[in-house]
Write a protein that holds these residues in place. Structure first.
Motif, PDB file in Angstrom:
ATOM      1  N   TRP A   7     -10.509  11.319 -21.484  1.00  0.00           N
ATOM      2  CA  TRP A   7      -9.730  12.216 -20.637  1.00  0.00           C
ATOM      3  C   TRP A   7     -10.265  12.317 -19.214  1.00  0.00           C
ATOM      4  CZ3 TRP A   7      -5.145  13.255 -22.286  1.00  0.00           C
ATOM      5  CH2 TRP A   7      -4.886  13.190 -23.663  1.00  0.00           C
ATOM      6  N   ASP A   8     -11.214  11.452 -18.860  1.00  0.00           N
ATOM      7  CA  ASP A   8     -11.822  11.514 -17.534  1.00  0.00           C
ATOM      8  C   ASP A   8     -12.380  12.913 -17.275  1.00  0.00           C
ATOM      9  OD1 ASP A   8     -12.651  10.348 -15.158  1.00  0.00           O
ATOM     10  OD2 ASP A   8     -10.854  10.956 -14.073  1.00  0.00           O
ATOM     11  N   LEU A   9     -13.016  13.434 -18.310  1.00  0.00           N
ATOM     12  CA  LEU A   9     -13.619  14.771 -18.278  1.00  0.00           C
ATOM     13  C   LEU A   9     -15.055  14.604 -17.802  1.00  0.00           C
ATOM     14  CD1 LEU A   9     -13.335  17.790 -19.066  1.00  0.00           C
ATOM     15  CD2 LEU A   9     -13.886  17.129 -21.412  1.00  0.00           C
ATOM     16  N   LYS A  10     -15.379  15.100 -16.591  1.00  0.00           N
ATOM     17  CA  LYS A  10     -16.660  14.805 -15.965  1.00  0.00           C
ATOM     18  C   LYS A  10     -17.464  16.061 -15.667  1.00  0.00           C
ATOM     19  CE  LYS A  10     -15.065  10.516 -13.805  1.00  0.00           C
ATOM     20  NZ  LYS A  10     -14.884   9.773 -12.522  1.00  0.00           N
ATOM     21  N   THR A  11     -18.782  15.859 -15.599  1.00  0.00           N
ATOM     22  CA  THR A  11     -19.683  16.930 -15.199  1.00  0.00           C
ATOM     23  C   THR A  11     -19.711  17.026 -13.674  1.00  0.00           C
ATOM     24  OG1 THR A  11     -21.624  15.493 -15.070  1.00  0.00           O
ATOM     25  CG2 THR A  11     -21.108  16.445 -17.231  1.00  0.00           C
ATOM     26  N   GLN A  12     -20.483  17.984 -13.160  1.00  0.00           N
ATOM     27  CA  GLN A  12     -20.603  18.161 -11.713  1.00  0.00           C
ATOM     28  C   GLN A  12     -21.216  16.935 -11.035  1.00  0.00           C
ATOM     29  OE1 GLN A  12     -19.836  21.014  -9.690  1.00  0.00           O
ATOM     30  NE2 GLN A  12     -18.627  21.623 -11.475  1.00  0.00           N
ATOM     31  N   THR A  13     -21.989  16.147 -11.776  1.00  0.00           N
ATOM     32  CA  THR A  13     -22.631  14.955 -11.203  1.00  0.00           C
ATOM     33  C   THR A  13     -21.742  13.722 -11.277  1.00  0.00           C
ATOM     34  OG1 THR A  13     -23.689  14.380 -13.308  1.00  0.00           O
ATOM     35  CG2 THR A  13     -24.899  15.848 -11.822  1.00  0.00           C
ATOM     36  N   GLY A  14     -20.552  13.862 -11.862  1.00  0.00           N
ATOM     37  CA  GLY A  14     -19.639  12.747 -11.970  1.00  0.00           C
ATOM     38  C   GLY A  14     -19.804  11.921 -13.223  1.00  0.00           C
ATOM     39  N   GLU A  15     -20.732  12.312 -14.085  1.00  0.00           N
ATOM     40  CA  GLU A  15     -20.929  11.611 -15.346  1.00  0.00           C
ATOM     41  C   GLU A  15     -19.889  12.067 -16.373  1.00  0.00           C
ATOM     42  OE1 GLU A  15     -23.240   9.196 -15.987  1.00  0.00           O
ATOM     43  OE2 GLU A  15     -23.644   9.323 -13.830  1.00  0.00           O
ATOM     44  N   PRO A  16     -19.510  11.194 -17.314  1.00  0.00           N
ATOM     45  CA  PRO A  16     -18.598  11.637 -18.378  1.00  0.00           C
ATOM     46  C   PRO A  16     -19.219  12.798 -19.160  1.00  0.00           C
ATOM     47  CG  PRO A  16     -18.787   9.255 -18.375  1.00  0.00           C
ATOM     48  CD  PRO A  16     -19.842   9.757 -17.436  1.00  0.00           C
ATOM     49  N   ALA A  17     -18.457  13.839 -19.359  1.00  0.00           N
ATOM     50  CA  ALA A  17     -18.952  14.988 -20.123  1.00  0.00           C
ATOM     51  C   ALA A  17     -19.117  14.612 -21.593  1.00  0.00           C
ATOM     52  CB  ALA A  17     -17.986  16.159 -19.986  1.00  0.00           C
ATOM     53  N   HIS A  18     -20.059  15.237 -22.230  1.00  0.00           N
ATOM     54  CA  HIS A  18     -20.237  15.101 -23.670  1.00  0.00           C
ATOM     55  C   HIS A  18     -19.640  16.333 -24.344  1.00  0.00           C
ATOM     56  CE1 HIS A  18     -23.353  11.728 -24.097  1.00  0.00           C
ATOM     57  NE2 HIS A  18     -22.857  11.673 -22.863  1.00  0.00           N
ATOM     58  N   THR A  19     -19.241  16.186 -25.596  1.00  0.00           N
ATOM     59  CA  THR A  19     -18.628  17.299 -26.321  1.00  0.00           C
ATOM     60  C   THR A  19     -19.169  17.377 -27.736  1.00  0.00           C
ATOM     61  OG1 THR A  19     -16.763  15.983 -27.143  1.00  0.00           O
ATOM     62  CG2 THR A  19     -16.471  17.060 -25.008  1.00  0.00           C
ATOM     63  N   GLY A  20     -19.056  18.560 -28.298  1.00  0.00           N
ATOM     64  CA  GLY A  20     -19.434  18.785 -29.688  1.00  0.00           C
ATOM     65  C   GLY A  20     -18.704  20.002 -30.200  1.00  0.00           C
ATOM     66  N   CYS A  21     -18.700  20.163 -31.503  1.00  0.00           N
ATOM     67  CA  CYS A  21     -18.008  21.318 -32.073  1.00  0.00           C
ATOM     68  C   CYS A  21     -18.628  21.702 -33.414  1.00  0.00           C
ATOM     69  CB  CYS A  21     -16.513  21.036 -32.252  1.00  0.00           C
ATOM     70  SG  CYS A  21     -16.144  19.774 -33.494  1.00  0.00           S
ATOM     71  N   VAL A  22     -18.446  22.966 -33.762  1.00  0.00           N
ATOM     72  CA  VAL A  22     -18.703  23.428 -35.121  1.00  0.00           C
ATOM     73  C   VAL A  22     -17.353  23.843 -35.679  1.00  0.00           C
ATOM     74  CG1 VAL A  22     -19.313  25.724 -34.214  1.00  0.00           C
ATOM     75  CG2 VAL A  22     -19.825  25.152 -36.581  1.00  0.00           C
ATOM     76  N   ALA A  23     -17.001  23.298 -36.838  1.00  0.00           N
ATOM     77  CA  ALA A  23     -15.680  23.533 -37.431  1.00  0.00           C
ATOM     78  C   ALA A  23     -15.822  24.271 -38.752  1.00  0.00           C
ATOM     79  CB  ALA A  23     -14.954  22.212 -37.645  1.00  0.00           C
ATOM     80  N   ALA A  33      -9.925  18.903 -19.061  1.00  0.00           N
ATOM     81  CA  ALA A  33     -10.025  17.851 -18.041  1.00  0.00           C
ATOM     82  C   ALA A  33      -9.133  18.150 -16.840  1.00  0.00           C
ATOM     83  CB  ALA A  33      -9.650  16.513 -18.657  1.00  0.00           C
ATOM     84  N   ALA A  34      -7.986  18.773 -17.090  1.00  0.00           N
ATOM     85  CA  ALA A  34      -7.041  19.063 -16.006  1.00  0.00           C
ATOM     86  C   ALA A  34      -7.606  20.070 -15.010  1.00  0.00           C
ATOM     87  CB  ALA A  34      -5.731  19.588 -16.590  1.00  0.00           C
ATOM     88  N   ARG A  35      -8.663  20.786 -15.384  1.00  0.00           N
ATOM     89  CA  ARG A  35      -9.243  21.792 -14.498  1.00  0.00           C
ATOM     90  C   ARG A  35     -10.224  21.195 -13.498  1.00  0.00           C
ATOM     91  NH1 ARG A  35     -10.657  26.578 -18.907  1.00  0.00           N
ATOM     92  NH2 ARG A  35      -8.496  26.976 -19.554  1.00  0.00           N
ATOM     93  N   GLY A  36     -10.583  19.939 -13.676  1.00  0.00           N
ATOM     94  CA  GLY A  36     -11.536  19.319 -12.784  1.00  0.00           C
ATOM     95  C   GLY A  36     -12.919  19.248 -13.398  1.00  0.00           C
ATOM     96  N   PRO A  37     -13.948  19.009 -12.587  1.00  0.00           N
ATOM     97  CA  PRO A  37     -15.307  18.850 -13.108  1.00  0.00           C
ATOM     98  C   PRO A  37     -15.765  20.064 -13.929  1.00  0.00           C
ATOM     99  CG  PRO A  37     -15.211  18.145 -10.822  1.00  0.00           C
ATOM    100  CD  PRO A  37     -13.891  18.787 -11.130  1.00  0.00           C
ATOM    101  N   VAL A  38     -16.529  19.779 -14.962  1.00  0.00           N
ATOM    102  CA  VAL A  38     -17.062  20.836 -15.830  1.00  0.00           C
ATOM    103  C   VAL A  38     -18.141  21.596 -15.071  1.00  0.00           C
ATOM    104  CG1 VAL A  38     -18.268  21.290 -18.003  1.00  0.00           C
ATOM    105  CG2 VAL A  38     -16.557  19.466 -17.868  1.00  0.00           C
ATOM    106  N   PRO A  39     -18.143  22.924 -15.109  1.00  0.00           N
ATOM    107  CA  PRO A  39     -19.202  23.682 -14.430  1.00  0.00           C
ATOM    108  C   PRO A  39     -20.585  23.300 -14.946  1.00  0.00           C
ATOM    109  CG  PRO A  39     -17.421  25.128 -15.160  1.00  0.00           C
ATOM    110  CD  PRO A  39     -17.152  23.788 -15.758  1.00  0.00           C
ATOM    111  N   ALA A  40     -21.602  23.544 -14.132  1.00  0.00           N
ATOM    112  CA  ALA A  40     -22.967  23.181 -14.510  1.00  0.00           C
ATOM    113  C   ALA A  40     -23.390  23.865 -15.806  1.00  0.00           C
ATOM    114  CB  ALA A  40     -23.922  23.549 -13.375  1.00  0.00           C
ATOM    115  N   CYS A  41     -22.850  25.045 -16.064  1.00  0.00           N
ATOM    116  CA  CYS A  41     -23.200  25.769 -17.292  1.00  0.00           C
ATOM    117  C   CYS A  41     -22.425  25.265 -18.502  1.00  0.00           C
ATOM    118  CB  CYS A  41     -22.957  27.263 -17.122  1.00  0.00           C
ATOM    119  SG  CYS A  41     -21.244  27.685 -16.722  1.00  0.00           S
TER     120      CYS A  41
END
Length: 305
Positions: free
Chosen positions: A258-274, A132-140
């Motif tokens: 964390w106010d982690l957003k996509t390039q469009t300003g929407e909240p980013a979604h996350t997932g993981c494989v553990a 989140a500290a890096r700014g908006p998530v890249p489109a990819c």
């Protein structure tokens, strides 16, 4: 002759535990033998060979920020599993006075003060504020390869349940479509990996062990939305197999947190494989026996053992 499986056999599992670990006097906390570690290292290398090409590698210590964990909502969801760090604070005279109570047979721990650290309960938790500290998530989107020694307060003598354990994760940050594609691909890939390892397994819908009565509703919602699946391998029993991998969709929880957003300003979604590295290693020994040289040739080739 194929080695005898220890799966579902309490006596065989007890013998396996004796061969692979050294007791420390604390349930679920063990010193690990070289034989066991060689398999963990081989599993680590196998998982690394499937690292997504765009993944950024991060390795975290076994501790993390208490403030970050509080912000994650862990105290609401899993307070019973938390391990917090406390320290002796003050000048030399004060600390020596506290320590002297121990030598006098009294309790000294009441004077401990909470630190700004907790034991990390999952490998991925520290990565979201960093992203989140890096700014908006890249489109990819973003992909991370993370690992850490983790802790959950679950004392048990079972061979497949440690308090201190190692977790490896691939984490994806982006749009709902990117997370769905990531998880679907990893379910298929994990099944192929389990086949390579000669493990009896199945993938099933699951939920996290949320705390309390409210947690029952959270677990039901998680299952209803199919947010979590696990790859299950029989160790203690075939009826209640052990979760060795999990495939998780967090929706926009960490994006909002964390106010982690996509390039469009929407909240980013996350997932993981553990990957539960210790559970996977235990499952390998329970399935194939303690003599690694006698494991099926295809399994040894997959692990380069």
């Amino acid at each position: 002759m194929a080695p005898k499986s220890a799966v579902g056999d309490p006596d065989a599992l007890a013998a396996l535990k004796h061969e692979l670990f050294h007791e420390t006097g604390i349930d679920g906390v063990y010193a690990r033998t070289g034989r066991y570690e060689s398999v963990v290292e081989a599993l680590t290398a196998l998982i690394s060979s499937h690292r997504p090409a765009d993944a950024e590698v991060m390795r975290f210590p076994p501790v993390m920020s208490r403030a970050d964990l509080e912000r994650h909502g862990y105290l609401k969801s899993f307070p019973n599993l938390l391990g917090a760090i406390s320290c002796l604070c003050g000048d030399e005279r004060h600390i020596r006075g506290i320590v002297s109570r121990f030598y006098e047979g009294d309790d000294w721990t009441a004077e401990l003060e909470p630190a700004d650290l907790v034991l990390a309960p999952a490998a991925c938790y520290p990565v979201y504020p960093l992203a989140a500290a890096r700014g908006p998530v890249p489109a990819c989107g973003l992909t991370f390869d993370v690992a850490a020694d983790c802790f959950r307060r679950e004392p048990s003598t079972d061979i497949d349940r440690f308090q201190s354990f190692r977790m490896r994760e691939y984490v994806r940050v982006g749009t709902p479509e990117q997370i769905a594609a990531f998880r679907e691909a990893w379910v298929e890939r994990a099944v192929a990996l389990a086949d390579q390892l000669g493990l009896n397994h199945r993938v099933d819908l699951a939920n996290d062990p949320f705390f309390g009565r409210g947690g029952q509703l959270a677990a039901a919602s998680q299952r209803e939305q199919a947010l979590k699946f696990e790859l299950l391998v029989p160790v203690r029993s075939h009826e209640e197999p052990t979760a060795c991998m999990s495939f998780n969709y967090h929706q926009d929880h960490f994006g909002l947190t964390w106010d982690l957003k996509t390039q469009t300003g929407e909240p980013a979604h996350t997932g993981c494989v553990a990957f539960g590295m210790d559970r996977l290693a235990v499952a390998m020994f329970a399935t194939h026996g303690t003599d690694v040289a006698a494991w099926p040739e295809s399994v040894r080739e997959a692990l380069r053992l």
